[in-house]
Design a protein around this motif. Structure first.
Motif, PDB file in Angstrom:
ATOM      1  N   CYS A   1      36.968  40.722  30.071  1.00  0.00           N
ATOM      2  CA  CYS A   1      38.281  41.061  30.652  1.00  0.00           C
ATOM      3  C   CYS A   1      38.289  40.778  32.148  1.00  0.00           C
ATOM      4  O   CYS A   1      39.269  40.243  32.689  1.00  0.00           O
ATOM      5  N   LEU A   2      37.188  41.129  32.820  1.00  0.00           N
ATOM      6  CA  LEU A   2      37.080  40.880  34.258  1.00  0.00           C
ATOM      7  C   LEU A   2      37.112  39.380  34.543  1.00  0.00           C
ATOM      8  O   LEU A   2      37.798  38.929  35.473  1.00  0.00           O
ATOM      9  N   VAL A   3      36.408  38.597  33.747  1.00  0.00           N
ATOM     10  CA  VAL A   3      36.374  37.139  33.934  1.00  0.00           C
ATOM     11  C   VAL A   3      37.769  36.546  33.762  1.00  0.00           C
ATOM     12  O   VAL A   3      38.217  35.724  34.587  1.00  0.00           O
ATOM     13  N   TYR A   4      38.474  36.947  32.696  1.00  0.00           N
ATOM     14  CA  TYR A   4      39.808  36.407  32.445  1.00  0.00           C
ATOM     15  C   TYR A   4      40.794  36.827  33.547  1.00  0.00           C
ATOM     16  O   TYR A   4      41.649  36.036  33.948  1.00  0.00           O
ATOM     17  N   ALA A   5      40.668  38.058  34.025  1.00  0.00           N
ATOM     18  CA  ALA A   5      41.555  38.519  35.100  1.00  0.00           C
ATOM     19  C   ALA A   5      41.320  37.719  36.376  1.00  0.00           C
ATOM     20  O   ALA A   5      42.269  37.371  37.096  1.00  0.00           O
ATOM     21  N   GLN A   6      40.051  37.397  36.658  1.00  0.00           N
ATOM     22  CA  GLN A   6      39.744  36.587  37.838  1.00  0.00           C
ATOM     23  C   GLN A   6      40.292  35.166  37.680  1.00  0.00           C
ATOM     24  O   GLN A   6      40.798  34.582  38.643  1.00  0.00           O
ATOM     25  N   GLY A   7      40.178  34.625  36.467  1.00  0.00           N
ATOM     26  CA  GLY A   7      40.736  33.298  36.212  1.00  0.00           C
ATOM     27  C   GLY A   7      42.239  33.283  36.419  1.00  0.00           C
ATOM     28  O   GLY A   7      42.793  32.337  37.006  1.00  0.00           O
ATOM     29  N   PHE A   8      42.911  34.331  35.955  1.00  0.00           N
ATOM     30  CA  PHE A   8      44.356  34.444  36.159  1.00  0.00           C
ATOM     31  C   PHE A   8      44.683  34.465  37.651  1.00  0.00           C
ATOM     32  O   PHE A   8      45.586  33.755  38.105  1.00  0.00           O
ATOM     33  N   ALA A   9      43.957  35.297  38.404  1.00  0.00           N
ATOM     34  CA  ALA A   9      44.224  35.428  39.834  1.00  0.00           C
ATOM     35  C   ALA A   9      44.009  34.103  40.554  1.00  0.00           C
ATOM     36  O   ALA A   9      44.798  33.715  41.434  1.00  0.00           O
ATOM     37  N   PHE A  10      42.954  33.374  40.185  1.00  0.00           N
ATOM     38  CA  PHE A  10      42.652  32.094  40.834  1.00  0.00           C
ATOM     39  C   PHE A  10      43.756  31.068  40.578  1.00  0.00           C
ATOM     40  O   PHE A  10      44.217  30.383  41.498  1.00  0.00           O
TER      41      PHE A  10
END
Length: 329
Positions: free
Chosen positions: A233-242
């Motif tokens: 979830c943390l990885v996907y959220a960071q990808g979204f933010a980027f």
């Protein structure tokens, strides 16, 4: 001593309608941003609202038909596994005896009608519809059956998000492609939601019957742990933010004002996923979460306002010039 075997009742019309999950059509609200961004960004001149209205109605029909086709095979093929789930065991495909011929005919009818209408909306829209239908098969049907493969299941299922965005976009402007950054942001955002859903499901299954039931429900859950799901979830959220950052810098820096609201939405959804028996495991029930609905509506409204309000002070954030400091004593 004879053993009496329970024979489930034959499925009725209501059961076959139920496996198409019309209650999940609310997810097509994800088409709306595609429509909005197409109108804002495409710059194709005056909008013929009558024509766009007709195309949007056809777009919604295609999305509902194809998603219901995917849900039909999803629920039918998942029945043996759903029987091991604490809440999904109540689904019609588990509780009734369904005819494979009727299920297959329903799938073919919904897919055929959906693709037929999609073809009337232009090549780009039709291609998006074909991909949407194809990935429904990839996700549900062997030999690939991506939903049984840890992490790949989330990546494939969340592809529906950018495809829904494309439905909305191509319904308005069929000859111009949207920015890849917003599509990838949509994909990562969807992956976050699907991973958070699995966090909630994983917890519910363990609490109901222990870890032994995880693999019985779905092979991918034998690989997942609570820790690995939260980390994803943390990885996907960071990808979204980027990806959102790339989109903002390239197209509309004013949208950065709405970022704290998006962060709050992600945090609220993650908190929901970590709450026992929450709607995160059943996204279609999010409509019963007033606080989430209000927060999402405020965020979307803010995006709308920032589309037309210029904030020159933010332009410095896109400049590559270094800040000169005073040399005075």
């Amino acid at each position: 001593m004879s053993v009496t075997h329970y024979a489930p009742p034959s499925a009725g019309l209501a059961d076959y309608i139920a496996i198409a999950r019309p209650d999940h059509w609310i997810k097509h609200v994800l088409i709306v941003p595609g429509v909005a961004f197409a109108m804002i960004m495409a710059g194709t001149g005056p909008v013929d609202y009558a024509t766009v209205g007709e195309r949007l109605l056809a777009c919604l029909f295609v999305a509902m038909a194809l998603s219901s086709a995917n849900y039909t095979i999803n629920e039918w093929l998942d029945a043996p596994f759903d029987a091991m789930h604490p809440t999904k065991r109540a689904r019609p495909a588990v509780q009734t005896a369904m005819s494979p011929s009727i299920v297959f005919a329903q799938y073919i009818l919904l897919t055929g009608v959906g693709l037929l209408v999609a073809n009337q909306l232009g090549r780009s829209f039709a291609l998006t519809a074909v991909v949407f239908a194809a990935f429904g098969v990839i996700y549900n049907v062997r030999p690939i059956r991506a939903k049984d493969r840890a992490f790949l299941d989330v990546i494939v299922e969340s592809l529906n998000n950018p495809l829904r965005f494309l439905f909305g976009w191509f319904a308005v402007v069929p000859h111009i492609a949207p920015p890849i950054s917003i599509l990838l942001a949509y994909w990562f955002g969807g992956a976050f939601l699907m991973a958070a859903k699995r966090v909630s499901e994983h917890r519910a299954i363990v609490e109901a019957g222990g870890t032994a039931n995880l693999a019985a429900y779905r092979p991918s859950f034998a690989v997942y742990t609570h820790s690995s799901l939260v980390t994803s979830c943390l990885v996907y959220a960071q990808g979204f933010a980027f990806m959102m950052a790339i989109f903002l810098i390239k197209y509309r820096i004013e949208y950065i004002v709405a970022i704290p609201f998006l962060i709050a939405l992600f945090a609220a959804y993650m908190r929901l996923a970590l709450t026992p028996d929450s709607a995160a495991a059943r996204p279609e029930e999010l409509m019963r979460q007033p606080s989430m609905l209000i927060a999402a509506a405020v965020t979307m409204a803010l995006f709308g306002i920032l589309t037309f309000v210029d904030l020159p002070l933010l332009n410095s954030l896109t400049s590559s010039d270094l800040i000169r400091l005073s040399t005075g004593h």
